[in-house]
Design a protein around this motif. Structure first.
Motif, mmCIF file in Angstrom:
data_model
loop_
_atom_site.group_PDB
_atom_site.id
_atom_site.type_symbol
_atom_site.label_atom_id
_atom_site.label_comp_id
_atom_site.label_asym_id
_atom_site.label_seq_id
_atom_site.Cartn_x
_atom_site.Cartn_y
_atom_site.Cartn_z
ATOM 1 N N GLY A 1 2.559 11.223 -13.419
ATOM 2 C CA GLY A 1 3.967 11.194 -13.745
ATOM 3 C C GLY A 1 4.871 10.775 -12.616
ATOM 4 O O GLY A 1 6.090 10.680 -12.803
ATOM 5 N N GLN A 2 4.308 10.497 -11.446
ATOM 6 C CA GLN A 2 5.131 10.143 -10.289
ATOM 7 C C GLN A 2 5.655 8.722 -10.416
ATOM 8 O O GLN A 2 4.962 7.818 -10.883
ATOM 9 N N THR A 3 6.881 8.517 -9.972
ATOM 10 C CA THR A 3 7.456 7.185 -9.865
ATOM 11 C C THR A 3 7.341 6.734 -8.420
ATOM 12 O O THR A 3 7.885 7.380 -7.518
ATOM 13 N N ILE A 4 6.617 5.642 -8.206
ATOM 14 C CA ILE A 4 6.298 5.171 -6.863
ATOM 15 C C ILE A 4 7.367 4.197 -6.402
ATOM 16 O O ILE A 4 7.662 3.212 -7.089
ATOM 17 N N SER A 5 7.942 4.460 -5.253
ATOM 18 C CA SER A 5 8.900 3.542 -4.648
ATOM 19 C C SER A 5 8.148 2.542 -3.780
ATOM 20 O O SER A 5 7.371 2.933 -2.899
ATOM 21 N N VAL A 6 8.373 1.267 -4.033
ATOM 22 C CA VAL A 6 7.659 0.202 -3.335
ATOM 23 C C VAL A 6 8.670 -0.639 -2.567
ATOM 24 O O VAL A 6 9.621 -1.155 -3.167
ATOM 25 N N PRO A 7 8.497 -0.789 -1.250
ATOM 26 C CA PRO A 7 9.439 -1.626 -0.485
ATOM 27 C C PRO A 7 9.433 -3.068 -0.973
ATOM 28 O O PRO A 7 8.382 -3.687 -1.124
ATOM 29 N N VAL B 1 -9.238 6.281 -17.498
ATOM 30 C CA VAL B 1 -8.581 5.242 -16.714
ATOM 31 C C VAL B 1 -7.091 5.550 -16.671
ATOM 32 O O VAL B 1 -6.467 5.834 -17.702
ATOM 33 N N ASP B 2 -6.510 5.514 -15.470
ATOM 34 C CA ASP B 2 -5.079 5.732 -15.324
ATOM 35 C C ASP B 2 -4.327 4.430 -15.585
ATOM 36 O O ASP B 2 -4.930 3.373 -15.798
ATOM 37 N N SER B 3 -2.998 4.497 -15.557
ATOM 38 C CA SER B 3 -2.200 3.300 -15.795
ATOM 39 C C SER B 3 -0.994 3.288 -14.874
ATOM 40 O O SER B 3 -0.509 4.340 -14.421
ATOM 41 N N LEU B 4 -0.500 2.086 -14.606
ATOM 42 C CA LEU B 4 0.681 1.852 -13.788
ATOM 43 C C LEU B 4 1.630 0.966 -14.581
ATOM 44 O O LEU B 4 1.204 -0.057 -15.138
ATOM 45 N N SER C 1 0.847 -1.195 0.000
ATOM 46 C CA SER C 1 0.000 0.000 0.000
ATOM 47 C C SER C 1 0.877 1.238 0.000
ATOM 48 O O SER C 1 1.844 1.340 0.766
ATOM 49 N N VAL C 2 0.545 2.191 -0.868
ATOM 50 C CA VAL C 2 1.297 3.442 -0.989
ATOM 51 C C VAL C 2 0.312 4.600 -1.017
ATOM 52 O O VAL C 2 -0.900 4.413 -1.222
ATOM 53 N N LEU C 3 0.826 5.803 -0.818
ATOM 54 C CA LEU C 3 -0.011 6.983 -0.880
ATOM 55 C C LEU C 3 -0.508 7.217 -2.303
ATOM 56 O O LEU C 3 0.143 6.819 -3.276
ATOM 57 N N LYS C 4 -1.649 7.860 -2.414
ATOM 58 C CA LYS C 4 -2.208 8.139 -3.734
ATOM 59 C C LYS C 4 -1.233 8.990 -4.527
ATOM 60 O O LYS C 4 -0.830 10.071 -4.086
ATOM 61 N N LYS D 1 5.680 3.411 -12.223
ATOM 62 C CA LYS D 1 5.384 4.736 -12.745
ATOM 63 C C LYS D 1 3.882 4.903 -12.912
ATOM 64 O O LYS D 1 3.208 4.057 -13.509
ATOM 65 N N PHE D 2 3.352 6.018 -12.381
ATOM 66 C CA PHE D 2 1.926 6.322 -12.449
ATOM 67 C C PHE D 2 1.694 7.354 -13.543
ATOM 68 O O PHE D 2 2.361 8.385 -13.592
#
Length: 544
Positions: free
Chosen positions: A271-277, A290-293, A264-267, A283-284
């Motif tokens: 264009g943000q790149t999400i860091s996932v442990p 509809v959005d994409s990841l 789970s990550v913050l919304k 990349k969002f």
């Protein structure tokens, strides 16, 4: 007094007997004729023989001084018949026999050693850099020895390998994944290749490339699985949870198992790149509806992300109040178990219809559904409609057949199903009749349930499987990972590795070769005809 006398020359012939024997019975069994009826034309040799016997030479005129001392004698015409110019007669008879043979279409069949076909088939995945070094030298050696190299794909396209074009020339991108089922291709080869053919089948050892039962291989076939230890991680799905956070679900596979990892990550923002442990970055990207990841490591796959919570609407008639209570409890249990954000709305048929298209619409009403659907022709909505009240129910003593559910759920009432070829049957009753069907219409999906969610109709509302079945309908599993990202391998006892010696034991099968004799007979006829003309010309010159 001078006169002329005609003297008939000749001797008594011996009339030949005619032996009627079919020519085909006198020929060796290696010969065959395409048109054996023409062999009877050989009987035409009787014509030149008859002409030869009856066509006599003109009598010679002998000048004598007087015939007064010649005594009359009895004519001996018949006794003067005899064979003359035998070789000319035989040539003409031979020409007629040869003509009959040419018309009959003679062929000569003989056995010759058959050169066994030798093929090598490569699964397309093996052309990736992680596999190619293990097989390149062996496959190039086979190609130089005359083996035909093919891709293990429908149609088995050929790879034109030679000294200037080695296998490395056909290396493919490592990001491209192929889902060809090697077992299915092997079954095709079992049926299509000749009995004496040899084949080496190179595949990976991945389970996703060997779906179904292990096929039996014919003699002369060798299966060679190529192993590369590997793991894979992909982005399976994503959705917003009630707290507003984004839930990411990753799939991870090694050679023995597949596991799911939830993070789970913050919304994010566009264009943000999400860091996932413990997982690669994601990349969002935001879009219109509809959005994409996109996963930036491992499988590098992209999935869709809904912008809004799941919208579920239940439209109900007054006579369905009891049905709605059972459906409400099951829907809430399924949605809460999922953990995704949702809006569940119940609307009576006396209330106005929703002005916006929901994601899911349960139509437990006798109102016509078509006008509501016509308002949202481009929306990806799904509907489920139960048995209408205008249709008289049928009493039955049956049960529900639902894939994945071993328990038989009793069925008491149902309506007749209007089965169409375009319908996909998801559930059946105990007699095999459709009970839940699915129809795809443009971007919309429509389900029809030929019963109701009420204990008087069936025991589904009273079973613990009801929320589970609704969960399957609301969130169908994306199983594309099984053919794209799964790295589980076959059982070790199925693997039969081979030493890449590029040599196999050869047998000596035989095959029939057919030689057309017609050109040879035509040439012989031309030679005999020239000889016959020469003899005939010589005979004419001699008599002249």
């Amino acid at each position: 007094m001078q006169g002329t006398v005609h003297i008939l020359e000749g001797a008594n012939p011996v009339l030949p007997g005619v032996l009627c024997v079919t020519l085909s019975s006198l020929l060796p069994s290696l010969f065959q004729f395409l048109h054996p009826g023409w062999l009877w034309a050989a009987a035409s040799v009787a014509v030149p023989i008859a002409i030869h016997l009856w066509n006599k030479k003109p009598p010679r005129t002998v000048l004598v001084g007087s015939i007064r001392w010649l005594q009359p004698s009895e004519s001996k015409k018949l006794s003067s018949l005899r064979l003359s110019d035998v070789w000319l007669l035989l040539l003409r008879c031979a020409l007629l026999v040869l003509l009959a043979l040419v018309l009959a279409g003679p062929q000569w069949k003989h056995q010759v050693p058959a050169a066994p076909e030798r093929h090598a088939y490569l699964h397309p995945e093996l052309l990736q850099p992680k596999y190619l070094p293990q097989i390149a030298a062996t496959v190039d050696s086979l190609a130089l020895k005359g083996w035909q190299i093919h891709r293990l794909q429908p149609g088995f396209p050929k790879l034109p390998l030679n000294e200037e074009t080695p296998l490395n020339t056909f290396q493919t991108d490592s990001l491209t994944s192929d889902s060809t089922n090697a077992w299915a291709m092997l079954r095709v080869l079992n049926r299509s290749l000749p009995a004496h053919a040899h084949a080496w089948i190179f595949t990976t050892d991945l389970l996703r490339h060997h779906r179904g039962a292990f096929p039996a291989m014919r003699a002369g076939f060798t299966w060679i699985p190529v192993s590369v230890p590997q793991t894979n991680l992909w982005l399976q799905e994503a959705y917003y949870i009630p707290s507003g956070q984004l839930r990411l679900r990753f799939g991870q596979s090694d050679d023995t198992q597949v596991t799911l990892l939830d993070r789970s990550v913050l919304k994010p923002i566009s264009g943000q790149t999400i860091s996932v442990p413990g997982a690669p970055a994601v990349k969002f990207t935001t879009h219109g509806s509809v959005d994409s990841l996109t996963l930036l490591g491992a499988a590098r796959n992209t999935i869709a992300l809904a912008k809004q919570p799941l919208q579920v609407v239940v439209r109900q008639s007054k006579n369905r109040q009891a049905d709605v209570r059972y459906l409400r409890a099951a829907l809430q249990a399924a949605l809460d178990y999922r953990g995704a954000a949702y809006n569940l709305v119940f609307s009576s048929d006396v209330q106005p219809l929703p002005t916006s298209a929901p994601d899911w619409l349960f139509w437990l009403s006798d109102e016509p559904l078509a006008p509501f659907l016509a308002r949202f022709p481009k929306n990806r909505l799904k509907t489920l409609q139960d048995a209408p009240g205008a249709t008289r129910p049928q009493k039955t003593d049956s049960w529900l057949q639902i894939p994945g559910i071993s328990q038989n759920v009793p069925l008491h009432q149902r309506t007749a199903a209007t089965e169409k070829p375009s319908d996909e049957i998801l559930w059946r009753d105990g007699y095999g009749n459709p009970l839940l069907t699915q129809t795809q219409n443009a971007q919309q999906t429509h389900y029809k349930f030929y019963s109701r969610f009420h204990p008087a109709w069936n025991d589904l509302p009273n079973t613990g499987h009801f929320p589970e079945l609704l969960l399957r309908l609301l969130f169908p599993e994306d199983v594309s990972w099984r053919t794209r990202f799964d790295t589980r391998t076959l059982q070790k006892d199925l693997e039969r590795p081979r030493t890449f010696t590029a040599s196999i034991s050869e047998n000596s099968p035989k095959t029939e070769e057919v030689l057309d004799l017609k050109p040879w007979l035509v040439g012989l006829m031309a030679l005999l005809l020239a000889l016959e003309r020469w003899l005939a010309g010589r005979r004419t010159y001699k008599h002249s």
